[in-house]
Write an enzyme that holds these catalytic residues in place. Structure first.
Site, PDB file in Angstrom:
ATOM      1  N   HIS A  94     -20.569 -27.631  28.300  1.00  0.00           N
ATOM      2  CA  HIS A  94     -20.412 -27.078  29.650  1.00  0.00           C
ATOM      3  C   HIS A  94     -21.380 -27.825  30.564  1.00  0.00           C
ATOM      4  CE1 HIS A  94     -18.430 -23.165  28.398  1.00  0.00           C
ATOM      5  NE2 HIS A  94     -18.997 -23.507  27.254  1.00  0.00           N
ATOM      6  N   HIS A 121     -17.334 -28.635  22.936  1.00  0.00           N
ATOM      7  CA  HIS A 121     -17.317 -28.892  24.378  1.00  0.00           C
ATOM      8  C   HIS A 121     -18.709 -28.656  24.933  1.00  0.00           C
ATOM      9  CE1 HIS A 121     -16.175 -24.721  23.547  1.00  0.00           C
ATOM     10  NE2 HIS A 121     -16.835 -24.391  24.647  1.00  0.00           N
ATOM     11  N   ASP A 137     -13.579 -26.036  34.172  1.00  0.00           N
ATOM     12  CA  ASP A 137     -13.367 -24.788  33.429  1.00  0.00           C
ATOM     13  C   ASP A 137     -12.441 -23.862  34.222  1.00  0.00           C
ATOM     14  OD1 ASP A 137     -15.200 -23.274  30.996  1.00  0.00           O
ATOM     15  OD2 ASP A 137     -13.971 -22.002  32.301  1.00  0.00           O
ATOM     16  N   ILE A 138     -11.572 -23.178  33.500  1.00  0.00           N
ATOM     17  CA  ILE A 138     -10.589 -22.294  34.149  1.00  0.00           C
ATOM     18  C   ILE A 138     -11.248 -21.027  34.711  1.00  0.00           C
ATOM     19  CG2 ILE A 138      -9.875 -20.881  32.169  1.00  0.00           C
ATOM     20  CD1 ILE A 138      -6.951 -21.624  32.925  1.00  0.00           C
ATOM     21  N   ASN A 161     -22.307 -24.285  23.242  1.00  0.00           N
ATOM     22  CA  ASN A 161     -22.330 -23.070  22.436  1.00  0.00           C
ATOM     23  C   ASN A 161     -21.850 -23.398  21.023  1.00  0.00           C
ATOM     24  OD1 ASN A 161     -23.178 -21.409  24.576  1.00  0.00           O
ATOM     25  ND2 ASN A 161     -21.084 -21.204  25.329  1.00  0.00           N
ATOM     26  N   GLY A 211     -21.715 -17.161  21.461  1.00  0.00           N
ATOM     27  CA  GLY A 211     -20.560 -16.786  22.275  1.00  0.00           C
ATOM     28  C   GLY A 211     -19.484 -17.853  22.298  1.00  0.00           C
ATOM     29  N   GLN A 212     -19.567 -18.836  21.376  1.00  0.00           N
ATOM     30  CA  GLN A 212     -18.516 -19.863  21.343  1.00  0.00           C
ATOM     31  C   GLN A 212     -17.160 -19.199  21.128  1.00  0.00           C
ATOM     32  OE1 GLN A 212     -18.854 -22.898  18.278  1.00  0.00           O
ATOM     33  NE2 GLN A 212     -17.147 -24.086  19.127  1.00  0.00           N
TER      34      GLN A 212
HETATM   35  P1  5GP Z   1     -17.159 -21.305  24.920  1.00  0.00           P
HETATM   36  O1  5GP Z   1     -17.421 -19.828  25.098  1.00  0.00           O
HETATM   37  O2  5GP Z   1     -16.296 -21.577  23.730  1.00  0.00           O
HETATM   38  O3  5GP Z   1     -18.431 -22.121  24.915  1.00  0.00           O
HETATM   39  O4  5GP Z   1     -16.411 -21.762  26.225  1.00  0.00           O
HETATM   40  C1  5GP Z   1     -15.024 -21.928  26.316  1.00  0.00           C
HETATM   41  C2  5GP Z   1     -14.721 -22.200  27.759  1.00  0.00           C
HETATM   42  O5  5GP Z   1     -13.400 -22.688  27.853  1.00  0.00           O
HETATM   43  C3  5GP Z   1     -14.800 -20.959  28.656  1.00  0.00           C
HETATM   44  O6  5GP Z   1     -15.745 -21.194  29.698  1.00  0.00           O
HETATM   45  C4  5GP Z   1     -13.381 -20.796  29.179  1.00  0.00           C
HETATM   46  O7  5GP Z   1     -13.334 -20.344  30.512  1.00  0.00           O
HETATM   47  C5  5GP Z   1     -12.807 -22.187  29.019  1.00  0.00           C
HETATM   48  N1  5GP Z   1     -11.370 -22.225  28.795  1.00  0.00           N
HETATM   49  C6  5GP Z   1     -10.684 -21.494  27.879  1.00  0.00           C
HETATM   50  N2  5GP Z   1      -9.377 -21.793  27.930  1.00  0.00           N
HETATM   51  C7  5GP Z   1      -9.243 -22.745  28.901  1.00  0.00           C
HETATM   52  C8  5GP Z   1      -8.114 -23.458  29.418  1.00  0.00           C
HETATM   53  O8  5GP Z   1      -6.966 -23.279  29.000  1.00  0.00           O
HETATM   54  N3  5GP Z   1      -8.345 -24.350  30.412  1.00  0.00           N
HETATM   55  C9  5GP Z   1      -9.609 -24.585  30.897  1.00  0.00           C
HETATM   56  N4  5GP Z   1      -9.735 -25.490  31.870  1.00  0.00           N
HETATM   57  N5  5GP Z   1     -10.699 -23.937  30.422  1.00  0.00           N
HETATM   58  C10 5GP Z   1     -10.511 -23.024  29.448  1.00  0.00           C
END
Ligand code: 5GP
Ligand code: ZN
Length: 114
Positions: free
Chosen positions: A102, A100, A30-31, A87, A93-94
């Site tokens: 985590h 994906h 994750d970034i 999520n 909070g998706q």
């Molecule tokens: P969500 O909130 O949708 O469950 O999580 C999305 C996740 O994707 C977040 O933890 C966010 O930091 C990660 N993310 C978003 N854009 C990028 C990206 O361009 N590269 C990577 N490696 N992670 C990303």
């Protein structure tokens, strides 16, 4: 989907630190890590969320779960423990609408989550 950031990562159009990949899934860090280990496991197929996946995707979703310990092992947290979070929808909070999981580890986590 060309406008989906995770499809673009899977296609190697956007760089990511890839931890594991096979013909159906890819895992990358994750970034914005929320734990010392924070890796995302995604299907190569674009599916917006679990709400859209349906039972016909059970094999693919099961593959993500089944591979999680191997990915945790690569990241060094299989024995110490890890958490998988998917999520789904507004209250969760998706933020990225490509399924994906985590994979979080490397620190003691709280339950219940916030
Ligand atoms: P969500 O909130 O949708 O469950 O999580 C999305 C996740 O994707 C977040 O933890 C966010 O930091 C990660 N993310 C978003 N854009 C990028 C990206 O361009 N590269 C990577 N490696 N992670 C990303
Ligand atoms: Zn996608």
């Amino acid at each position: 989907m060309s406008d989906c950031i995770f499809c673009r990562i899977a296609a190697k159009e956007i760089p990511a630190k890839v931890v594991y990949e096979d013909d159906r899934i890819i895992a990358f860090d994750d970034i914005r890590p929320q734990a010392p280990v924070h890796t995302l496991i995604i299907p190569r197929t674009h599916l917006a969320s679990l709400n859209e996946a349906g039972p016909e995707r059970a094999d693919l979703l099961g593959h993500i779960l089944a591979k999680a310990p191997e990915i945790a092992e690569i990241k060094g947290v299989k024995a110490s423990g890890f958490r998988l979070v998917i999520n789904t929808g507004p209250d969760s909070g998706q933020d990225v609408f490509h399924i994906h999981a985590h994979l979080l580890g490397g620190r003691k986590m709280q339950w219940p989550p916030g």
